[in-house]
Scaffold this motif. Structure first.
Motif, PDB file in Angstrom:
ATOM      1  N   ALA A  17       0.832  -1.201   0.000  1.00 11.25           N
ATOM      2  CA  ALA A  17       0.000   0.000   0.000  1.00 11.25           C
ATOM      3  C   ALA A  17       0.871   1.256   0.000  1.00 11.25           C
ATOM      4  O   ALA A  17       0.581   2.223  -0.706  1.00 11.25           O
ATOM      5  CB  ALA A  17      -0.935  -0.009   1.202  1.00 11.25           C
ATOM      6  N   ALA A  18       1.933   1.249   0.790  1.00 10.42           N
ATOM      7  CA  ALA A  18       2.817   2.411   0.858  1.00 10.42           C
ATOM      8  C   ALA A  18       3.506   2.646  -0.481  1.00 10.42           C
ATOM      9  O   ALA A  18       3.644   3.793  -0.932  1.00 10.42           O
ATOM     10  CB  ALA A  18       3.848   2.214   1.963  1.00 10.42           C
ATOM     11  N   GLU A  19       3.934   1.576  -1.128  1.00 10.19           N
ATOM     12  CA  GLU A  19       4.589   1.710  -2.427  1.00 10.19           C
ATOM     13  C   GLU A  19       3.652   2.370  -3.433  1.00 10.19           C
ATOM     14  O   GLU A  19       4.039   3.303  -4.147  1.00 10.19           O
ATOM     15  CB  GLU A  19       5.029   0.343  -2.947  1.00 10.19           C
ATOM     16  CG  GLU A  19       5.646   0.395  -4.336  1.00 10.19           C
ATOM     17  CD  GLU A  19       6.048  -0.981  -4.854  1.00 10.19           C
ATOM     18  OE1 GLU A  19       6.294  -1.091  -6.069  1.00 10.19           O
ATOM     19  OE2 GLU A  19       6.099  -1.934  -4.055  1.00 10.19           O
ATOM     20  N   GLY A  20       2.401   1.915  -3.483  1.00  8.71           N
ATOM     21  CA  GLY A  20       1.452   2.504  -4.412  1.00  8.71           C
ATOM     22  C   GLY A  20       1.160   3.960  -4.099  1.00  8.71           C
ATOM     23  O   GLY A  20       1.052   4.798  -5.011  1.00  8.71           O
ATOM     24  N   PHE A  21       1.067   4.271  -2.813  1.00  7.98           N
ATOM     25  CA  PHE A  21       0.765   5.647  -2.400  1.00  7.98           C
ATOM     26  C   PHE A  21       1.878   6.596  -2.822  1.00  7.98           C
ATOM     27  O   PHE A  21       1.634   7.617  -3.484  1.00  7.98           O
ATOM     28  CB  PHE A  21       0.573   5.686  -0.883  1.00  7.98           C
ATOM     29  CG  PHE A  21       0.357   7.068  -0.318  1.00  7.98           C
ATOM     30  CD1 PHE A  21      -0.880   7.677  -0.385  1.00  7.98           C
ATOM     31  CD2 PHE A  21       1.408   7.755   0.272  1.00  7.98           C
ATOM     32  CE1 PHE A  21      -1.083   8.958   0.132  1.00  7.98           C
ATOM     33  CE2 PHE A  21       1.226   9.033   0.798  1.00  7.98           C
ATOM     34  CZ  PHE A  21      -0.024   9.631   0.721  1.00  7.98           C
ATOM     35  N   TYR A  22       3.110   6.296  -2.458  1.00 12.90           N
ATOM     36  CA  TYR A  22       4.218   7.210  -2.749  1.00 12.90           C
ATOM     37  C   TYR A  22       4.584   7.250  -4.224  1.00 12.90           C
ATOM     38  O   TYR A  22       5.039   8.269  -4.733  1.00 12.90           O
ATOM     39  CB  TYR A  22       5.433   6.850  -1.891  1.00 12.90           C
ATOM     40  CG  TYR A  22       5.267   7.256  -0.447  1.00 12.90           C
ATOM     41  CD1 TYR A  22       5.435   8.583  -0.057  1.00 12.90           C
ATOM     42  CD2 TYR A  22       4.923   6.323   0.535  1.00 12.90           C
ATOM     43  CE1 TYR A  22       5.270   8.970   1.267  1.00 12.90           C
ATOM     44  CE2 TYR A  22       4.762   6.704   1.860  1.00 12.90           C
ATOM     45  CZ  TYR A  22       4.932   8.025   2.223  1.00 12.90           C
ATOM     46  OH  TYR A  22       4.763   8.410   3.537  1.00 12.90           O
ATOM     47  N   LYS A  23       4.392   6.130  -4.910  1.00  5.94           N
ATOM     48  CA  LYS A  23       4.648   6.122  -6.351  1.00  5.94           C
ATOM     49  C   LYS A  23       3.743   7.126  -7.046  1.00  5.94           C
ATOM     50  O   LYS A  23       4.166   7.840  -7.967  1.00  5.94           O
ATOM     51  CB  LYS A  23       4.424   4.715  -6.905  1.00  5.94           C
ATOM     52  CG  LYS A  23       4.829   4.543  -8.352  1.00  5.94           C
ATOM     53  CD  LYS A  23       4.742   3.084  -8.786  1.00  5.94           C
ATOM     54  CE  LYS A  23       5.212   2.889 -10.215  1.00  5.94           C
ATOM     55  NZ  LYS A  23       5.184   1.462 -10.628  1.00  5.94           N
ATOM     56  N   ASN A  24       2.507   7.222  -6.587  1.00  3.56           N
ATOM     57  CA  ASN A  24       1.559   8.159  -7.171  1.00  3.56           C
ATOM     58  C   ASN A  24       1.778   9.588  -6.672  1.00  3.56           C
ATOM     59  O   ASN A  24       1.766  10.543  -7.457  1.00  3.56           O
ATOM     60  CB  ASN A  24       0.126   7.723  -6.852  1.00  3.56           C
ATOM     61  CG  ASN A  24      -0.905   8.673  -7.444  1.00  3.56           C
ATOM     62  OD1 ASN A  24      -0.913   8.926  -8.643  1.00  3.56           O
ATOM     63  ND2 ASN A  24      -1.777   9.207  -6.598  1.00  3.56           N
ATOM     64  N   VAL A  25       2.002   9.741  -5.371  1.00  2.00           N
ATOM     65  CA  VAL A  25       2.104  11.084  -4.781  1.00  2.00           C
ATOM     66  C   VAL A  25       3.404  11.772  -5.152  1.00  2.00           C
ATOM     67  O   VAL A  25       3.415  12.942  -5.567  1.00  2.00           O
ATOM     68  CB  VAL A  25       1.956  10.999  -3.248  1.00  2.00           C
ATOM     69  CG1 VAL A  25       2.319  12.340  -2.591  1.00  2.00           C
ATOM     70  CG2 VAL A  25       0.530  10.606  -2.870  1.00  2.00           C
ATOM     71  N   VAL A  26       4.533  11.072  -5.013  1.00  2.00           N
ATOM     72  CA  VAL A  26       5.844  11.680  -5.253  1.00  2.00           C
ATOM     73  C   VAL A  26       6.319  11.453  -6.681  1.00  2.00           C
ATOM     74  O   VAL A  26       7.051  12.274  -7.240  1.00  2.00           O
ATOM     75  CB  VAL A  26       6.876  11.130  -4.242  1.00  2.00           C
ATOM     76  CG1 VAL A  26       8.230  11.818  -4.431  1.00  2.00           C
ATOM     77  CG2 VAL A  26       6.386  11.335  -2.808  1.00  2.00           C
ATOM     78  N   GLY A  27       5.920  10.323  -7.280  1.00  2.00           N
ATOM     79  CA  GLY A  27       6.337  10.020  -8.639  1.00  2.00           C
ATOM     80  C   GLY A  27       7.561   9.136  -8.739  1.00  2.00           C
ATOM     81  O   GLY A  27       8.174   9.040  -9.811  1.00  2.00           O
TER      82      GLY A  27
END
Length: 256
Positions: A17-27
């Motif tokens: 979940a964290a990987e998906g979140f930061y991949k989207n938010v930070v790029g």
């Protein structure tokens, strides 16, 4: 490289979940590290690795540690640096240990409780990315602590950091900018934490190209913006946020 932040690591309760979140938010781009015996996700931007994600260790959970980001500071010798931390009134939470083919590290806390990792990599270490030119790089390092002056004295003694401008924040007190030894530009700030902040900790600001768009991605992804966006000297904008698992982080960038 002694005294320079070189890596940023998220310890969390849900890696996927964290990987998906930061991949989207930070790029960030993400990939598995391939480390034997553990799952570790590498985070990269512009072709350079900047950090990683791992599961919050059981020992940390037992100590009541929440999901959080931790910064790795390069040192000339991990064992010597950890001993100096303890001698200066800090604590060693994890004794110096080797990461095969990667380097040696120790988890430590300063005398007021803020946690960092001391790190010595194998081979020559690359200098940090230019945060002004690299989206997803860490553009600012901020320490909220019990006593700003005592904290700066400690870190200056450990890493050679130097004072930059001291900004008067009114009721919030002085915000002390600091820089690496010999550098001309500040790369972080320290301040005595407000009464509502229960513990000392380091906060890391990830660079974005549009602060409002980044805020929208945080909330859309299930995170929470807890402060901001607000303008800071120099024309940049910042906000502080919490990811869906509870780890605090911040973003910095322009407002378009």
């Amino acid at each position: 490289m002694h005294g320079t932040f070189v890596w940023y690591e998220l310890m969390t309760t849900d890696m996927a979940a964290a990987e998906g979140f930061y991949k989207n938010v930070v790029g960030w781009d993400t990939r598995d590290s391939g480390m034997p015996g553990m799952s570790y996700t590498l985070l990269s931007t512009g072709g350079s690795d900047v950090g990683g994600i791992m599961t919050l260790p059981d020992q940390a959970k037992q100590m009541g540690a929440p999901p959080s980001w931790i910064g790795y500071v390069a040192v000339d010798n991990v064992d010597t640096a950890a001993a100096a931390y303890a001698a200066g009134g800090g604590k060693i939470y994890r004794d110096p240990s080797d990461i095969p083919t990667v380097g040696r590290f120790a988890i430590v806390a300063d005398p007021q409780g803020a946690v960092l990792s001391l790190f010595k990599g194998e081979g020559e270490m690359r200098p940090p990315l230019d945060p002004m030119a690299t989206l997803g790089a860490v553009g600012w390092h901020e320490l909220l602590t019990e006593d700003r002056e005592k904290a700066f004295t400690f870190y200056s003694g450990q890493f050679g950091w130097e004072k930059d401008t001291a900004m008067d924040m009114g009721e919030m007190g002085i915000y002390q900018l600091w820089k690496y030894a010999g550098d001309s530009n500040a790369i972080g700030g320290m301040m005595t934490r407000p009464p509502g902040v229960p513990a000392s900790f380091w906060m890391f600001y990830f660079t974005c190209d549009d602060i409002d768009a980044a805020q929208g991605r945080v909330t859309a992804g299930g995170g929470q913006v807890v402060n901001g966006p607000m303008e800071v000297p120099g024309g940049a904008w910042i906000f502080q946020a919490m990811d869906p698992q509870g780890a605090m982080f911040s973003m910095v960038g322009p407002r378009k």
